[in-house]
Write an enzyme that holds these catalytic residues in place. Structure first.
Site, PDB file in Angstrom:
ATOM      1  N   LYS A 118     -11.126  -4.237  -6.735  1.00 13.14           N
ATOM      2  CA  LYS A 118     -11.133  -4.882  -5.414  1.00 13.14           C
ATOM      3  C   LYS A 118     -12.285  -4.329  -4.560  1.00 13.14           C
ATOM      4  CE  LYS A 118      -7.558  -7.097  -6.914  1.00 13.14           C
ATOM      5  NZ  LYS A 118      -6.134  -6.893  -6.699  1.00 13.14           N
TER       6      LYS A 118
HETATM    7  C1  LIG Z   1      -4.735  -7.097  -7.212  1.00 16.99           C
HETATM    8  C2  LIG Z   1      -3.781  -8.093  -6.697  1.00 16.99           C
HETATM    9  C3  LIG Z   1      -2.452  -7.786  -6.398  1.00 16.99           C
HETATM   10  C4  LIG Z   1      -1.823  -6.472  -6.759  1.00 16.99           C
HETATM   11  O1  LIG Z   1      -2.481  -5.367  -6.332  1.00 16.99           O
HETATM   12  P1  LIG Z   1      -2.254  -3.952  -7.076  1.00 16.99           P
HETATM   13  O2  LIG Z   1      -2.938  -2.996  -6.158  1.00 16.99           O
HETATM   14  O3  LIG Z   1      -2.915  -4.067  -8.415  1.00 16.99           O
HETATM   15  O4  LIG Z   1      -0.809  -3.731  -7.165  1.00 16.99           O
HETATM   16  C5  LIG Z   1      -1.669  -8.752  -5.821  1.00 16.99           C
HETATM   17  N1  LIG Z   1      -2.131  -9.983  -5.560  1.00 16.99           N
HETATM   18  C6  LIG Z   1      -3.393 -10.331  -5.870  1.00 16.99           C
HETATM   19  C7  LIG Z   1      -3.855 -11.713  -5.542  1.00 16.99           C
HETATM   20  C8  LIG Z   1      -4.244  -9.412  -6.455  1.00 16.99           C
HETATM   21  O5  LIG Z   1      -5.485  -9.763  -6.791  1.00 16.99           O
END
Ligand SMILES: *Cc1c(COP(=O)(O)O)cnc(C)c1O
Length: 378
Positions: free
Chosen positions: A180
């Site tokens: 991210k």
């Molecule tokens: C990455 C992601 C999540 C979950 O995040 P984590 O930190 O991996 O638990 C939830 N929703 C979306 C759309 C994501 O891309």
């Protein structure tokens, strides 16, 4: 091999983490609230509640909705499974909403169709990094008396008509997974304007133990009160030191992602078989992903394989959640429920997108994708 995503961690980040390791605190110390305040300030919202993952952030948001068995929460069909899973964790039932064919964002018209009297909330997902049409979604939610929440795990730093992500919904979930925009290792946050909701989110993050009691404990009293069933969803000072250091670079990361997108956009403008998703007017895109749609007679699997052979890692975001075996079995979902999402899924591919990708690599990816799409007709 060029990966589809990769974190950018430098010596500043490493130093910031090392400093915490030499301090008195490993888990919740002064860096957690400092990180919360810095992210909230960046997004222009009053409160940030940091948790152990984006998934924990989604669970916490759903928890404070106070769902009862049978209550429904609307989620888009094209998202990571965690968006829908969080609804189940909190005792609700996810209902899958189809997406706009050009942007793959939740379709306000299908939201209106799918919202039954049992609907309590909708979670919009800023797929690939552009904010949904929150004005249109909010109009539907207002009319039905349901809450509008945001899964902004893709869109930290994006804006819609100048309004930042974090201010577009009642609560907003972020993820700091390494792919991210900023990394904490594992981590997430809920952004919220309402102080009382922020307090409830904090309590949920730490076993349901009342924070005021913890405050009393710190002042020299042993007493504390667990007032609801919470979890240990805390994040550590170690993680938040990395996040705080990364946040300082977020504007540069976003600028670089936008430059890479511009290189791809220009390269694919004349490629009939490789079409970038549409960007809504007024949006400053955060480009967590760069998603292209391949021509109708292009074999997506063959393109994926050809790009791997050419040293280019790609990925598919996402298999529509209602098609996963668990959801088919548990909720009886299946093909036909969200036809736009299902048709789009068959043709999408996410190309490499991360700040350290060079111009030359972006050019190489674009050329390889164009060539693969031309030759891989099914
Ligand atoms: C990455 C992601 C999540 C979950 O995040 P984590 O930190 O991996 O638990 C939830 N929703 C979306 C759309 C994501 O891309």
């Amino acid at each position: 091999m060029i990966p589809y995503a990769r974190q950018s961690v430098d010596e500043d980040d490493i130093r910031a983490v090392a400093e915490v390791l030499r301090s008195d605190w490993l888990t919740t110390g002064p860096v957690v609230p400092a990180f919360e305040e810095a992210v909230a300030r960046f997004a222009g919202i009053a409160h940030g509640v940091a948790v152990s993952s984006g998934t924990a952030a989604l669970h916490a948001m759903c928890h404070v909705l106070g769902l009862r068995p049978g209550d429904e929460v609307l989620v888009p069909a094209i998202t990571f499974a965690a968006t829908a899973n969080a609804v189940l964790y909190a005792g609700g039932t996810p209902v899958f909403v189809d997406v706009d064919p050009d942007t793959l964002l939740m379709d306000p018209a299908d939201l209106a169709r799918k919202a039954t009297p049992r609907a309590k909330a909708a979670i919009a997902v800023d797929y690939a990094g552009q904010p949904c049409d929150y004005d249109a979604l909010a109009a539907v939610c207002r009319e039905r008396g349901i809450a509008l929440l945001a899964d902004a795990c893709h869109s930290l730093g994006a804006t819609d008509k100048g309004r930042p992500v974090g201010t577009l919904a009642a609560m907003t979930a972020l993820s700091f997974h390494p792919v991210k925009h900023i990394a904490t290792g594992e981590g997430g946050m809920i952004l919220v304007g309402d102080a009382e909701t922020a307090k409830r989110l904090r309590r949920f993050r730490s076993h349901g133990i009342d924070a005021d009691a913890r405050e009393r404990e710190r002042l020299g009293s042993w007493h504390y009160a667990m007032v609801e069933l919470g979890y240990n969803y805390r994040i550590s000072d170690i993680n938040c030191a990395l996040g705080l250091s990364q946040l300082a670079k977020l504007p540069a990361f976003l600028a670089r992602r936008r430059q890479i997108a511009a290189i791809y956009d220009a390269a694919f403008a004349a490629a009939p078989d490789v079409s970038p998703l549409a960007v809504r007017a007024g949006v400053a895109h955060a480009y967590h992903l760069y998603v292209v749609r391949l021509g109708a007679d292009v074999d997506r699997g063959a393109v994926f394989t050809a790009l791997r052979a050419a040293g280019v890692g790609t990925n598919v975001h996402y298999i529509p959640v209602h098609l996963h075996p668990y959801y088919r079995e548990r909720l009886g979902t299946g093909p036909g429920l969200c036809p736009v999402a299902e048709a789009a899924y068959a043709r999408i591919l996410s190309l490499p997108m991360f700040p350290a990708l060079t111009d030359a690599q972006a050019g190489q990816v674009a050329a390889a994708a164009t060539a693969a799409a031309r030759t891989c007709h099914g």
